[in-house]
Enzyme design. Structure first.
Site: not given
Length: 120
Positions: A53, A61-62, A90
């Site tokens: 990516n 993508c993490h 997050e």
DNA sequence: CCAATGACTAATC
DNA sequence: CGATTAGCCATTG
């Protein structure tokens, strides 16, 4: 937003776009993405595509971890350390390289990310 | 087209 | 839980 449509193979684009559906604060697995794309056995291909990516970490993508709840790998920034930092930022707690409450943090592409607290 | 590769997974030891 | 093995698939040389 960038134009994913202009890079990679059709398969890779599908994978990268699928990453966009993962809500912040949640994670998913390579297998879940593979199923979402209708290729439940293409987990490896998915892993390779996610790793390639070019929009990381803009494209989350993490938020993709391994099926056993471990963080897995990461190619951007400082590697896995960056991946973990992004996730914790997050709201995803990581302990000893694994996602805390993995089952609750797992996004399946099925319905919404409803945290459903012990429904009936 | 064939051979090798990889941010995977499941099963065994 | 770590190490190994085998399966599976798209991508790349």
């Amino acid at each position: 937003m960038k134009k994913i449509e202009e890079y990679g193979t059709p398969f890779q684009r599908e994978v990268w776009e699928a990453l966009r559906w993962i809500p912040q604060g949640f994670v998913t697995t390579y297998g879940a993405i593979a199923q979402y794309l209708g290729r439940p056995r293409a987990v490896r291909a998915v892993g390779t595509a996610v790793g390639r990516n070019p929009y990381a970490p803009e494209v989350p993508c993490h938020r993709v971890v391994r099926a056993d709840g471990k963080v897995g790998n990461y190619s951007g920034g400082e590697g896995v350390a960056t991946k973990i930092a992004l996730l914790e930022k997050e709201g995803v707690e990581i302990r000893e390289g694994r996602v805390v409450d993995f089952a609750k943090r797992l996004y399946r592409f099925d319905d919404q990310q409803v945290t459903r607290s012990e429904g009936s």
